[in-house]
Design a protein around this motif. Structure first.
Motif, PDB file in Angstrom:
ATOM      1  N   ASN A  54      -3.643  -5.003  12.224  1.00  0.00           N
ATOM      2  CA  ASN A  54      -2.293  -5.573  12.329  1.00  0.00           C
ATOM      3  C   ASN A  54      -1.756  -5.960  10.960  1.00  0.00           C
ATOM      4  N   ALA A  55      -2.612  -6.506  10.108  1.00  0.00           N
ATOM      5  CA  ALA A  55      -2.188  -6.881   8.760  1.00  0.00           C
ATOM      6  C   ALA A  55      -1.828  -5.643   7.945  1.00  0.00           C
ATOM      7  N   LEU A  56      -2.581  -4.565   8.113  1.00  0.00           N
ATOM      8  CA  LEU A  56      -2.260  -3.325   7.420  1.00  0.00           C
ATOM      9  C   LEU A  56      -0.899  -2.788   7.861  1.00  0.00           C
ATOM     10  N   ASP A  57      -0.636  -2.868   9.157  1.00  0.00           N
ATOM     11  CA  ASP A  57       0.657  -2.412   9.677  1.00  0.00           C
ATOM     12  C   ASP A  57       1.804  -3.282   9.179  1.00  0.00           C
ATOM     13  N   ASP A  58       1.604  -4.590   9.189  1.00  0.00           N
ATOM     14  CA  ASP A  58       2.680  -5.520   8.837  1.00  0.00           C
ATOM     15  C   ASP A  58       2.983  -5.524   7.344  1.00  0.00           C
ATOM     16  N   LEU A  59       1.941  -5.438   6.517  1.00  0.00           N
ATOM     17  CA  LEU A  59       2.122  -5.612   5.077  1.00  0.00           C
ATOM     18  C   LEU A  59       2.184  -4.302   4.293  1.00  0.00           C
ATOM     19  N   ALA A  60       1.646  -3.223   4.872  1.00  0.00           N
ATOM     20  CA  ALA A  60       1.611  -1.920   4.193  1.00  0.00           C
ATOM     21  C   ALA A  60       1.109  -2.047   2.757  1.00  0.00           C
ATOM     22  N   PRO A  61      -0.083  -2.583   2.562  1.00  0.00           N
ATOM     23  CA  PRO A  61      -0.580  -2.796   1.201  1.00  0.00           C
ATOM     24  C   PRO A  61      -1.012  -1.495   0.533  1.00  0.00           C
ATOM     25  N   GLU A  62      -1.047  -1.509  -0.781  1.00  0.00           N
ATOM     26  CA  GLU A  62      -1.584  -0.381  -1.548  1.00  0.00           C
ATOM     27  C   GLU A  62      -3.063  -0.579  -1.854  1.00  0.00           C
ATOM     28  N   LEU A  63      -3.505  -1.837  -1.753  1.00  0.00           N
ATOM     29  CA  LEU A  63      -4.879  -2.184  -2.081  1.00  0.00           C
ATOM     30  C   LEU A  63      -5.341  -3.293  -1.148  1.00  0.00           C
ATOM     31  N   VAL A  64      -6.576  -3.162  -0.636  1.00  0.00           N
ATOM     32  CA  VAL A  64      -7.137  -4.153   0.286  1.00  0.00           C
ATOM     33  C   VAL A  64      -8.516  -4.567  -0.219  1.00  0.00           C
ATOM     34  N   VAL A  65      -8.708  -5.864  -0.371  1.00  0.00           N
ATOM     35  CA  VAL A  65     -10.018  -6.394  -0.739  1.00  0.00           C
ATOM     36  C   VAL A  65     -10.421  -7.407   0.321  1.00  0.00           C
ATOM     37  N   CYS A  66     -11.402  -7.036   1.132  1.00  0.00           N
ATOM     38  CA  CYS A  66     -11.930  -7.944   2.149  1.00  0.00           C
ATOM     39  C   CYS A  66     -13.095  -8.729   1.538  1.00  0.00           C
TER      40      CYS A  66
END
Length: 231
Positions: A54-66
């Motif tokens: 859901n966060a990927l859909d809402d924010l459309a980030p170019e980079l993700v660090v979990c």
């Protein structure tokens, strides 16, 4: 847009430093003009992946660090690989305890991070924070989330992501309550964790492919063999 994630507390711990560090790293990066947001994930198999998607859909980030907690480790760990296996040593926060269950049925055995781990390692060390490249994210909710992220990114071209483990925070190990699970274990200040996460983000934005330097591991027998070959 950069997305950082951390987890809620689990396993009887009063806090989870991964979330505190993600929030602090978000603030550091925002102060430097970077567009970044942070999302807290539940420590629950399946649900963590749903919140992440859901966060990927809402924010459309170019980079993700979990970011997740790896109590007992001494250094910030830059994870190299996620495996398609849930094998929980303890129940998650919803009471689930999968054993030898695939994260994604029919999915690949493993995914490598798309972060430049060697460049990130250099950046974190330059920031004065102890760090390492890790070859295993475990088989608990952290690995589940890491694998879910990398599987999801196969359908999101151009988006890179990966996972970072942090040690216990001092508050978890210095408390007088000896029943505290982390009592006596190595720890790192949350501020140092945040500096490390921010360094990972900056390195990832600056170095698409990553630097090259030794950061692997060997088994005990390999070490002995290598030592013997010197004589």
């Amino acid at each position: 847009m950069i997305l950082l994630t951390g987890f809620e507390p689990f396993g009887g711990q009063p806090m989870n430093p991964s979330w505190a560090a993600a929030l602090a790293a978000r603030d550091l990066l925002r102060a430097a003009g970077v567009a970044v947001d942070a999302v807290e994930l539940p420590c629950v198999f399946g649900a963590a992946g749903s919140v992440l998607r859901n966060a990927l859909d809402d924010l459309a980030p170019e980079l993700v660090v979990c970011v997740g907690q790896a109590g007992g480790r001494e250094r910030v760990s830059l994870e190299r690989v996620a495996i398609n296996c849930d094998d929980a040593p303890i129940p998650d926060n919803a009471g689930n305890q999968p054993v030898d269950v695939p994260v994604v049925p029919g999915g690949p055995a493993a995914y490598f991070t798309s972060l430049p781990v060697k460049a990130a390692l250099l950046a974190v060390e330059k920031a004065g924070v102890p760090a390492e490249v890790s070859q295993t994210a475990g088989t608990y909710v952290c690995n589940h989330t890491f694998y879910t992220l990398m599987h999801e990114l196969t359908s999101r071209p151009g988006v890179r992501g990966g996972f970072v483990h942090v040690p216990f925070a001092p508050d978890q190990v210095d408390a007088p309550d000896q029943a505290q699970q982390g009592s006596g274990a190595p720890s790192l200040p949350v501020a140092s964790m945040a500096e490390a996460i921010a360094a990972v983000v900056r390195a990832s934005l600056a170095v698409p492919a990553g630097a090259t330097r030794p950061a692997g591991t060997t088994g005990p027998g390999d070490v002995a063999l290598a030592a013997g070959s010197l004589h």
